[in-house]
Scaffold this active site. Structure first.
Site, PDB file in Angstrom:
ATOM      1  N   GLU A 279      37.377  35.765  42.806  1.00 53.76           N
ATOM      2  CA  GLU A 279      37.010  36.681  43.888  1.00 53.76           C
ATOM      3  C   GLU A 279      37.314  38.078  43.363  1.00 53.76           C
ATOM      4  O   GLU A 279      38.466  38.468  43.256  1.00 53.76           O
ATOM      5  CB  GLU A 279      37.815  36.344  45.146  1.00 53.76           C
TER       6      GLU A 279
ATOM      7  N   LYS B  29      51.205  32.995  40.960  1.00 55.53           N
ATOM      8  CA  LYS B  29      51.608  34.131  40.131  1.00 55.53           C
ATOM      9  C   LYS B  29      51.200  35.379  40.894  1.00 55.53           C
ATOM     10  O   LYS B  29      50.041  35.772  40.907  1.00 55.53           O
ATOM     11  CB  LYS B  29      50.908  34.071  38.765  1.00 55.53           C
TER      12      LYS B  29
ATOM     13  N   GLU C 280      33.496  50.829  41.372  1.00 59.73           N
ATOM     14  CA  GLU C 280      34.462  50.598  42.447  1.00 59.73           C
ATOM     15  C   GLU C 280      35.610  51.595  42.320  1.00 59.73           C
ATOM     16  O   GLU C 280      36.251  51.684  41.278  1.00 59.73           O
ATOM     17  CB  GLU C 280      34.993  49.169  42.381  1.00 59.73           C
TER      18      GLU C 280
ATOM     19  N   CYS D 118      38.375  44.892  48.332  1.00 55.33           N
ATOM     20  CA  CYS D 118      37.128  44.642  47.599  1.00 55.33           C
ATOM     21  C   CYS D 118      35.906  44.710  48.503  1.00 55.33           C
ATOM     22  O   CYS D 118      34.787  44.898  48.022  1.00 55.33           O
ATOM     23  CB  CYS D 118      37.205  43.290  46.911  1.00 55.33           C
TER      24      CYS D 118
END
Length: 491
Positions: free
Chosen positions: A259, A184, A392, A293
Site C-alpha cells: 500500500e 516492524k 507526492e 497517501c
C-alpha cells in the site's frame, strides 16, 4: 482486568518476542525526536539485527504450528473481540506515545483515532467464522472442495503516520485467518507499538502469535529476505515498496501486499455543492497535516466556478493555519510534519514551486524556528509536469487547476503513475458513475474524498500498490487456496 502501566519512552529499549521483552543482540540503537521542537524523546530504541529477526521468526513458527493452530474460529473471534475491549480501555494513553514522535494531535485520539482502531478490530473479529471456502458437486464424478489455508509467518511493516491503526489493520486479518504476525513499526514512531504488545496475550492469544521488532529499513530488509517468512504486508513509499518486492522475489517468492503513495485527483464540476466540495477538499489535504497517501493534493475545478471555489478554499486553508500547533494542546487540530527530513523535503518542493512552477495563493512558509511546521499551502496554475503537480508532497500542500470538459479533465486526472484514491463532485449521478469508471484509481469518492471504510477493499493501481486491505479481500491475501478433488467412483 489488572492494571496496565504505560511505559515511559526511555523504558522501551527491548524487542517484544515470544510474549516478553527481550534484550537486543547488539548495542545498535536509533533516536526518535519530538517534531514539535526537535528535542530527543528517546535515544535507545533498539535496531533489529539478523539474530533478533531469526529469533522472532523461530518463535512465530513455533506458535503457528503449536497452540494457535488448535484454536477454533470461534475462539479466535473471542480473543480478537476481547483485545478490542482491552484496547478500548488503554489505547488513549498509548496513542499519546506516538504523538511524542509523530506529532498527531491528542485532540483526535479520544474519538476519531481510538474508535477507528477499536471498531476496525471488532469488525474483523466477526470474519473468523464467516470466511468460507467452496464446494462443487460431483456431477463429473469428483467432489471439489476449495479451502483457504493460512500462510504461516507474516510480517507487517508499518508507516509513521498511522502506526497503531496500521498495526491492527495488519494483525487482525492475519489472526482471523490463522496466521502469526511480526510487526516492524516505522523507526519514526515505534513507541506505542512496542508498548502495547503485552496486551495481546491478555486477550488470550498465545505467546509468539504477535511480536514486535523495531529498526530502520535494514531491519525490514532482513524480514523481506528471510526464507521462513511467508508474507510481507507493507505500507509506505513506492521506493521502499519496490525494494521489498525485489527482496521477496530474490528470496523465497513470499507473498507481498504493498500500500504505497498517492497523488489524489479530485474533480469538482460546476453543478457540485460548493460548500460540500470545499469542506472535503480541506479535510482531504489537512488530515495529519497532509501526511496521508490518500490526500487530495490535486484539485481540478471547472472553470465557471473556479474563482468562487478558490476563494472559499483559500479562506478555509487560512483558517486551518490558526489551528496548527503543539499536538499536546487539546485545541490543536493539525500538528507538525514527522521530522526534519520530511520538513526539509516539503519545504524544498514548496520553494521550487514558488520559483516558477506555479502561482502561490496562500501559505508556503514554515512556522516557528525549531519545529517541523509547514503552513497550509495552495498553488494554482501549475506548469505541465511541474514537480508540485506530479510528485507526492506528503505535507499540507495542494495544487488547483481549471478545466472545461470531462474529456480534458479525465486525461489530466489519469496522467500519473499514482492510482490510489480520487474524488468527483457533482449532483449528476449519471456523470458521477460515468466519470468514476474512467478514473484510474483503486478507490473513488463521489461527493467525498480521502475516506476509508473497513468493510470494503482499500488499495491502489499502477505504482500506488498491489493487493488490497480491508473487507473480505484482505483475508484472501493472508491465505493459500487449496483444492481437494474426491473421486466418488473409486471402488
Amino acid at each position: 482486568m489488572t492494571s496496565f502501566k504505560i511505559p515511559k519512552p526511555t523504558e522501551l529499549t527491548k524487542f517484544y518476542i515470544n510474549g516478553e521483552y527481550v534484550e537486543p543482540s547488539t548495542d545498535e540503537v536509533f533516536t526518535v525526536r519530538n517534531p514539535k521542537d526537535d528535542t530527543v524523546v528517546s535515544d535507545h530504541v533498539p535496531v533489529g539485527a539478523q539474530e533478533d529477526v531469526d529469533a522472532a521468526v523461530r518463535h512465530a513458527e513455533a506458535a503457528f504450528k503449536g497452540e494457535w493452530s488448535t484454536f477454533t474460529s470461534a475462539e479466535r473471534a473471542r480473543c480478537l473481540y476481547r483485545l478490542s475491549d482491552i484496547l478500548d480501555e488503554h489505547l488513549g494513553d498509548l496513542l499519546r506515545l506516538d504523538t511524542l514522535t509523530g506529532g498527531h494531535p491528542v485532540s483526535l485520539i479520544p474519538t476519531r483515532e481510538k474508535n477507528y482502531i477499536v471498531n476496525g478490530l471488532r469488525y474483523m473479529s466477526g470474519w473468523c467464522d464467516k470466511f468460507k471456502g467452496d464446494y462443487f458437486p460431483d456431477d463429473d464424478g469428483f467432489v471439489k472442495i476449495v479451502k483457504n489455508e493460512p500462510l504461516g509467518v507474516c510480517v507487517g511493516i508499518c508507516p509513521f503516520n498511522s502506526p497503531v491503526a496500521t498495526f491492527f489493520h495488519k494483525v487482525a486479518p492475519a489472526l482471523v485467518t490463522g496466521n502469526v504476525m511480526i510487526i516492524k513499526p516505522s523507526e519514526k514512531s515505534p513507541l506505542a507499538s512496542l508498548a502495547l504488545a503485552p496486551l495481546i496475550e491478555r486477550a488470550g492469544i498465545p505467546r509468539g502469535v504477535v511480536q514486535v521488532v523495531t529498526g530502520p529499513g535494514k531491519t525490514g530488509e532482513l524480514f523481506s529476505r528471510h526464507m521462513r517468512v511467508r508474507k510481507i504486508s507493507f505500507t509506505g513509499s513506492i521506493a521502499t515498496g519496490k525494494k521489498i518486492q525485489a527482496a521477496a522475489a530474490q528470496s523465497n517468492l513470499k507473498r507481498v501486499t504493498l500500500e504505497l503513495g498517492g497523488k489524489g485527483p479530485n474533480v469538482i464540476f460546476e453543478d457540485a455543492n460548493l460548500d460540500n466540495a470545499v469542506e472535503w477538499a480541506l479535510r482531504a489535504i489537512m488530515a495529519r497535516s497532509g501526511q496521508i497517501c490518500i490526500a487530495a493534493s490535486r484539485l481540478y475545478v471547472q472553470r465557471s466556478i473556479a474563482d468562487e471555489f478558490i476563494k472559499r478554499y483559500v479562506e478555509k486553508m487560512r483558517e486551518a493555519a490558526k489551528h496548527m500547533g503543539d499536538p499536546f494542546d487539546p485545541d490543536t487540530a493539525y500538528g507538525p510534519l514527522v521530522d526534519k527530513l520530511a520538513f526539509e523535503k516539503v519545504r524544498g518542493m514548496i520553494d521550487r514551486a514558488k520559483a516558477g512552477e506555479a502561482e502561490l495563493l496562500v501559505g508556503g512558509n514554515s512556522i516557528g524556528k525549531t519545529g517541523c511546521f509547514i503552513e497550509p499551502t495552495v498553488f494554482v496554475n501549475p506548469r505541465p509536469k511541474a514537480e508540485i503537480l506530479t510528485d507526492e508532497v506528503f505535507g499540507p500542500v495542494s495544487v488547483v487547476s481549471t478545466f472545461d470538459t470531462e474529456e480534458e479533465v479525465i486525461q489530466k486526472a489519469n496522467d500519473t503513475e499514482y492510482g490510489l484514491m480520487s474524488g468527483v463532485f457533482t449532483r449528476d449521478i449519471s456523470r458521477a458513475l460515468r466519470f468514476s469508471s474512467k478514473l484510474e484509481t483503486g478507490i473513488v469518492g463521489v461527493n467525498c474524498a480521502s475516506i476509508l471504510n473497513i468493510q470494503v477493499p482499500f488499495g491502489g493501481v499502477k505504482q500506488s500498490g498491489m493487493g488490497r486491505e480491508f473487507g473480505m479481500d484482505v483475508l484472501r491475501s493472508f491465505t493459500e487456496t487449496k483444492t481437494i478433488l474426491i473421486n466418488t467412483r473409486a471402488t
